[in-house]
Enzyme design. Sequence first.
Site, PDB file in Angstrom:
ATOM      1  N   TYR A  44       7.333  86.114  41.896  1.00  0.00           N
ATOM      2  CA  TYR A  44       6.066  85.278  42.161  1.00  0.00           C
ATOM      3  C   TYR A  44       4.944  86.520  42.022  1.00  0.00           C
ATOM      4  CZ  TYR A  44       2.353  82.864  44.913  1.00  0.00           C
ATOM      5  OH  TYR A  44       1.374  82.177  45.424  1.00  0.00           O
ATOM      6  N   LYS A  59       6.546  82.793  38.554  1.00  0.00           N
ATOM      7  CA  LYS A  59       5.281  81.921  38.984  1.00  0.00           C
ATOM      8  C   LYS A  59       4.192  83.006  38.834  1.00  0.00           C
ATOM      9  CE  LYS A  59       2.391  79.843  42.432  1.00  0.00           C
ATOM     10  NZ  LYS A  59       1.908  79.928  43.808  1.00  0.00           N
ATOM     11  N   THR A  99       0.486  84.080  38.727  1.00  0.00           N
ATOM     12  CA  THR A  99      -0.865  83.450  39.313  1.00  0.00           C
ATOM     13  C   THR A  99      -1.795  84.751  39.199  1.00  0.00           C
ATOM     14  OG1 THR A  99       0.413  82.429  40.920  1.00  0.00           O
ATOM     15  CG2 THR A  99      -2.042  82.872  41.253  1.00  0.00           C
ATOM     16  N   GLY A 126       0.235  79.476  37.634  1.00  0.00           N
ATOM     17  CA  GLY A 126      -0.336  79.514  38.886  1.00  0.00           C
ATOM     18  C   GLY A 126      -1.688  79.622  39.321  1.00  0.00           C
ATOM     19  N   ASP A 145      -4.764  76.742  39.105  1.00  0.00           N
ATOM     20  CA  ASP A 145      -4.778  75.187  38.733  1.00  0.00           C
ATOM     21  C   ASP A 145      -6.188  75.151  37.784  1.00  0.00           C
ATOM     22  OD1 ASP A 145      -3.234  75.467  40.898  1.00  0.00           O
ATOM     23  OD2 ASP A 145      -3.982  73.919  41.932  1.00  0.00           O
ATOM     24  N   GLU A 146      -7.113  75.840  38.201  1.00  0.00           N
ATOM     25  CA  GLU A 146      -8.418  75.675  37.371  1.00  0.00           C
ATOM     26  C   GLU A 146      -8.401  76.143  36.042  1.00  0.00           C
ATOM     27  OE1 GLU A 146      -8.754  79.494  40.012  1.00  0.00           O
ATOM     28  OE2 GLU A 146      -7.591  77.664  40.126  1.00  0.00           O
TER      29      GLU A 146
END
Length: 312
Positions: A140, A170, A172, A195, A197-198
């Site tokens: 992550y 993941k 992000t 990771g 969303d926008e």
Amino acid sequence: MIHYPKINGLIAAVFTPFHPDGSINPALVSTYADRLKRQGVAGVFVNGSSGEGMLLSVEERKVMAEAWAVHGTADFKIIVHVGSTSVQISKDLAAHSQQIGIDAVGCMAPCFLTSSEVDVIVDYCQQVASAAPEVPFYYYHLPVATGAHIKVNQLLERGSKRIPNLAGVKFTYTDFMDMHQCVALQGGRFDVLHGHDEILINGLVLGVQGAIGTTFNFIPEVYHKLMEAYQDGDFAAARAYQMQSIDIVTVMLRYVNAVVGGKAILKLAGLDCGPCRTPLRNLTPAEWQQLEQDLQKTDFFELLTESRLVGL
């Protein structure tokens, strides 16, 4: 090294339900899981950042993992985050996750006395992953929270020689060069889960097939449409759906952070997961009122109405 099938679609980074007194409320998970399944979500990421996992006790994390594990199916994956400031705790949580039959584990780097040396983080991941050798392991990557600023493609490259169950990451972060290298590495063998969303559309351009996100809890239909439009080559529509997401994410982030704001928005969408745990603060009555007013300036409530009309 084991080759695992990649996850396609949306994995919701679920919130941890709490009772008003601050204790965990695992009984709500059944309702939560049914809701996400109806909305076409492909699975959940449990006890992560959105789930306030680092604010839970080890026993609470195990209880929440068990509550979600029973809802796993071939079409609804359960990924449990086991990251901690202690490798021993992470190993314990990973072993527990394997024991209860979850689909994969994820683990961020320790966020206290951390390291930005790739080999150090590979060693940490190897120890955690070895505690659940029969389960796919995802790193992550959340350097904003952990302080572990590494190149993930280097971790995957070196980790592939030492961690048989290393499945992917993941991701992000906004280092898209690194993400692109991860996607392309070793002929595309690793599962790179987006990771942020926008900016999901950015990941789609690079070839990601799945994503883990907070707003998938309450507006998954926007991302379903975004991914479908992109796959159909309708890039104008994909950009428009991404802007719908951006408008709502912008509102969410005004209210303390994605956890507090997101949990509040999910309540407005019809699922009350209770308060957040200290040191997170909860919204004041005035903030709740303003949040609703801000969301009325977006497509949020129209999206909710559309979901209800189609029975989601």
